[in-house]
Design an enzyme around this catalytic site. Structure first.
Site, PDB file in Angstrom:
ATOM      1  N   GLU A 129       0.846  -1.210   0.000  1.00  0.00           N
ATOM      2  CA  GLU A 129       0.000   0.000   0.000  1.00  0.00           C
ATOM      3  C   GLU A 129       0.881   1.259   0.000  1.00  0.00           C
ATOM      4  O   GLU A 129       0.586   2.230  -0.700  1.00  0.00           O
ATOM      5  CB  GLU A 129      -0.929  -0.014   1.225  1.00  0.00           C
ATOM      6  CG  GLU A 129      -1.932  -1.151   1.169  1.00  0.00           C
ATOM      7  CD  GLU A 129      -2.879  -1.153   2.356  1.00  0.00           C
ATOM      8  OE1 GLU A 129      -2.413  -1.309   3.496  1.00  0.00           O
ATOM      9  OE2 GLU A 129      -4.093  -0.999   2.128  1.00  0.00           O
ATOM     10  N   GLU A 149      -3.295 -10.090   3.961  1.00  0.00           N
ATOM     11  CA  GLU A 149      -4.443  -9.728   4.805  1.00  0.00           C
ATOM     12  C   GLU A 149      -5.467 -10.859   4.836  1.00  0.00           C
ATOM     13  O   GLU A 149      -6.077 -11.131   5.887  1.00  0.00           O
ATOM     14  CB  GLU A 149      -5.114  -8.445   4.276  1.00  0.00           C
ATOM     15  CG  GLU A 149      -4.363  -7.160   4.596  1.00  0.00           C
ATOM     16  CD  GLU A 149      -3.267  -6.821   3.584  1.00  0.00           C
ATOM     17  OE1 GLU A 149      -2.880  -7.694   2.803  1.00  0.00           O
ATOM     18  OE2 GLU A 149      -2.802  -5.662   3.597  1.00  0.00           O
TER      19      GLU A 149
HETATM   20  C1  1HE Z   1       6.647  -8.301  12.239  1.00  0.00           C
HETATM   21  C2  1HE Z   1       6.006  -8.166  10.994  1.00  0.00           C
HETATM   22  C3  1HE Z   1       4.738  -7.521  10.970  1.00  0.00           C
HETATM   23  C4  1HE Z   1       7.880  -9.167  10.688  1.00  0.00           C
HETATM   24  N1  1HE Z   1       4.231  -7.099  12.141  1.00  0.00           N
HETATM   25  N2  1HE Z   1       6.083  -7.855  13.382  1.00  0.00           N
HETATM   26  N3  1HE Z   1       2.213  -8.389   7.117  1.00  0.00           N
HETATM   27  C5  1HE Z   1       2.437  -9.705   7.088  1.00  0.00           C
HETATM   28  O1  1HE Z   1       1.602 -10.539   7.294  1.00  0.00           O
HETATM   29  C6  1HE Z   1       3.882 -10.109   6.833  1.00  0.00           C
HETATM   30  C7  1HE Z   1       4.446 -10.753   8.074  1.00  0.00           C
HETATM   31  N4  1HE Z   1       5.881 -10.944   7.967  1.00  0.00           N
HETATM   32  C8  1HE Z   1       6.442 -11.953   7.284  1.00  0.00           C
HETATM   33  O2  1HE Z   1       5.801 -12.718   6.585  1.00  0.00           O
HETATM   34  C9  1HE Z   1       7.922 -12.084   7.382  1.00  0.00           C
HETATM   35  O3  1HE Z   1       8.367 -11.411   8.558  1.00  0.00           O
HETATM   36  C10 1HE Z   1       8.703 -11.526   6.166  1.00  0.00           C
HETATM   37  C11 1HE Z   1       8.453 -12.451   4.951  1.00  0.00           C
HETATM   38  C12 1HE Z   1       8.296 -10.113   5.811  1.00  0.00           C
HETATM   39  C13 1HE Z   1      10.211 -11.505   6.492  1.00  0.00           C
HETATM   40  O4  1HE Z   1      10.617 -12.789   6.925  1.00  0.00           O
HETATM   41  P1  1HE Z   1      11.984 -12.908   7.743  1.00  0.00           P
HETATM   42  O5  1HE Z   1      12.245 -14.382   7.940  1.00  0.00           O
HETATM   43  O6  1HE Z   1      13.042 -12.100   7.084  1.00  0.00           O
HETATM   44  O7  1HE Z   1      11.728 -12.197   9.181  1.00  0.00           O
HETATM   45  P2  1HE Z   1      10.925 -12.755  10.461  1.00  0.00           P
HETATM   46  O8  1HE Z   1      11.821 -13.651  11.250  1.00  0.00           O
HETATM   47  O9  1HE Z   1       9.612 -13.319  10.070  1.00  0.00           O
HETATM   48  O10 1HE Z   1      10.638 -11.416  11.269  1.00  0.00           O
HETATM   49  C14 1HE Z   1      11.644 -10.719  11.973  1.00  0.00           C
HETATM   50  C15 1HE Z   1      10.978  -9.981  13.120  1.00  0.00           C
HETATM   51  O11 1HE Z   1      10.084  -9.020  12.558  1.00  0.00           O
HETATM   52  C16 1HE Z   1      10.124 -10.885  13.979  1.00  0.00           C
HETATM   53  O12 1HE Z   1      10.126 -10.350  15.282  1.00  0.00           O
HETATM   54  P3  1HE Z   1      11.106 -10.957  16.436  1.00  0.00           P
HETATM   55  O13 1HE Z   1      10.881 -10.057  17.613  1.00  0.00           O
HETATM   56  O14 1HE Z   1      10.646 -12.360  16.619  1.00  0.00           O
HETATM   57  O15 1HE Z   1      12.504 -10.886  15.867  1.00  0.00           O
HETATM   58  C17 1HE Z   1       8.744 -10.735  13.391  1.00  0.00           C
HETATM   59  O16 1HE Z   1       7.713 -11.017  14.311  1.00  0.00           O
HETATM   60  C18 1HE Z   1       8.754  -9.262  13.042  1.00  0.00           C
HETATM   61  N5  1HE Z   1       7.800  -8.932  12.007  1.00  0.00           N
HETATM   62  N6  1HE Z   1       6.788  -8.710  10.053  1.00  0.00           N
HETATM   63  C19 1HE Z   1       4.896  -7.260  13.289  1.00  0.00           C
HETATM   64  N7  1HE Z   1       4.072  -7.331   9.833  1.00  0.00           N
HETATM   65  C20 1HE Z   1      -3.302  -0.708   7.101  1.00  0.00           C
HETATM   66  S1  1HE Z   1      -3.731  -2.283   6.934  1.00  0.00           S
HETATM   67  C21 1HE Z   1      -2.356  -3.176   6.365  1.00  0.00           C
HETATM   68  C22 1HE Z   1      -2.557  -4.622   6.652  1.00  0.00           C
HETATM   69  C23 1HE Z   1      -1.314  -5.399   6.506  1.00  0.00           C
HETATM   70  O17 1HE Z   1      -0.252  -4.910   6.237  1.00  0.00           O
HETATM   71  S2  1HE Z   1      -1.503  -7.088   6.760  1.00  0.00           S
HETATM   72  C24 1HE Z   1       0.029  -7.770   6.340  1.00  0.00           C
HETATM   73  C25 1HE Z   1       0.981  -7.790   7.492  1.00  0.00           C
END
Ligand code: 1HE
Length: 275
Positions: A129, A149
């Site tokens: 977005e 989402e």
């Molecule tokens: C996060 C987020 C997040 C990572 N919110 N904390 N977005 C998603 O559903 C995407 C979610 N994220 C992922 O699928 C993956 O993190 C990635 C593919 C982007 C990257 O993977 P990777 O292996 O490089 O990283 P990771 O180990 O998954 O994440 C590293 C840290 O970032 C980890 O936290 P930690 O404290 O355990 O190290 C994750 O929890 C954190 N993290 N992404 C919170 N999105 C206005 S409406 C919009 C609606 C949306 O955007 S919905 C889609 C949300």
């Protein structure tokens, strides 16, 4: 495919208000500002302060800045909404939260200066977005696009339902959201999400080259492209043609346009060349 790009100019870190945005690294080189999403430990996930800082940055750009580049620090452009913020959110605050994103991203799309996004790694959910509120998108080969989402039990809230179908169509967005399909960089470009695909590591230089070129345009031409084109696309053909006439008359009567037209007629301006 690789593109020739100028070496990156030396960017100077911003001072004052823009230097105080801890989630964004802001720096300037001439007329171009570089805003780097700077929360790599959380994959640049966008929490409320992050959205507010993006908004603040775009409405407070110095007058000398004529174009902006947005990129992400770390392995990914942006993982979208910080999902920890949605837990225990009620209906009323949910609406306001979404409207806060709208205000910030409107300040990008309908701000004063064109914005080029340099994309790599995950460009997902709210990250897509954000990218689609920018005017030009350069994707590195590592970039991939998704709208998780659907899997998270939520809906887009950062303007995606209005902006993304205008680029790729309702049918493709439906597929991305319902099936969790992920486009790679090539598929994203074919669908209309990016304008350019470059090799890994070349996205920022390409984006800065484009932003520098855009910054040299007459400001009113850039304004017309940013503000009139999307509105005309939303109007009936008759209304759109009328809007076009008004915008054309405003642009061509600016001193900037007059100077540039004379320069061409007197042989002082470059010709159109195939690049
Ligand atoms: C996060 C987020 C997040 C990572 N919110 N904390 N977005 C998603 O559903 C995407 C979610 N994220 C992922 O699928 C993956 O993190 C990635 C593919 C982007 C990257 O993977 P990777 O292996 O490089 O990283 P990771 O180990 O998954 O994440 C590293 C840290 O970032 C980890 O936290 P930690 O404290 O355990 O190290 C994750 O929890 C954190 N993290 N992404 C919170 N999105 C206005 S409406 C919009 C609606 C949306 O955007 S919905 C889609 C949300």
């Amino acid at each position: 495919m690789s593109f020739n790009t100028a070496p990156l100019p030396a960017f100077t870190p911003a001072q004052g208000l823009l230097g105080g945005l801890d989630l964004l690294a802001v720096s300037y080189a001439g007329a171009v500002a570089h805003l780097r999403l700077n929360r790599p430990a959380k994959r640049n996930a966008l929490n409320d302060p992050f959205i507010q800082q993006l908004h603040t940055a775009f409405v407070n750009l110095p007058e000398t800045i004529k174009a902006v580049v947005v990129s992400g620090e770390g392995d990914h452009f942006c993982a979208g909404l910080d999902l920890s913020e949605l837990v225990e959110r009620d209906i009323g605050s949910g609406v306001l939260h979404s409207r806060m994103w709208h205000a910030a991203f409107d300040a990008i799309q309908f701000g004063r200066v064109p914005v080029v996004a340099a994309l790599h790694g995950a460009v997902v959910g709210g990250g897509l977005e954000l990218a689609t509120s920018c005017h030009i998108r350069v994707a590195e080969a590592s970039a991939y696009y998704g709208l998780p989402e659907g899997q998270r039990g939520i809906f887009v809230g950062g303007g995606g339902s209005a902006r993304i179908p205008r680029l790729i169509g309702v049918a493709r967005m439906t597929d991305l959201m319902m099936t969790g399909r992920v486009y790679d960089a090539g598929e994203g470009q074919a669908a209309g999400l990016s304008h350019y695909v470059v090799a890994d590591g070349e996205g920022l230089a390409k984006a800065v080259t484009l932003a520098t070129r855009i910054a040299s345009n007459a400001p009113m031409s850039n304004f017309a492209v940013m503000h009139a084109l999307p509105r005309i696309a939303d109007q009936s053909q008759s209304d759109g043609l009328f809007t076009e006439s008004l915008m054309a008359a405003v642009a061509e009567s600016t001193p900037d346009a007059q100077d540039r037209l004379r320069a061409f007629l007197e042989g002082r301006a470059g010709k159109v060349v195939k690049q």
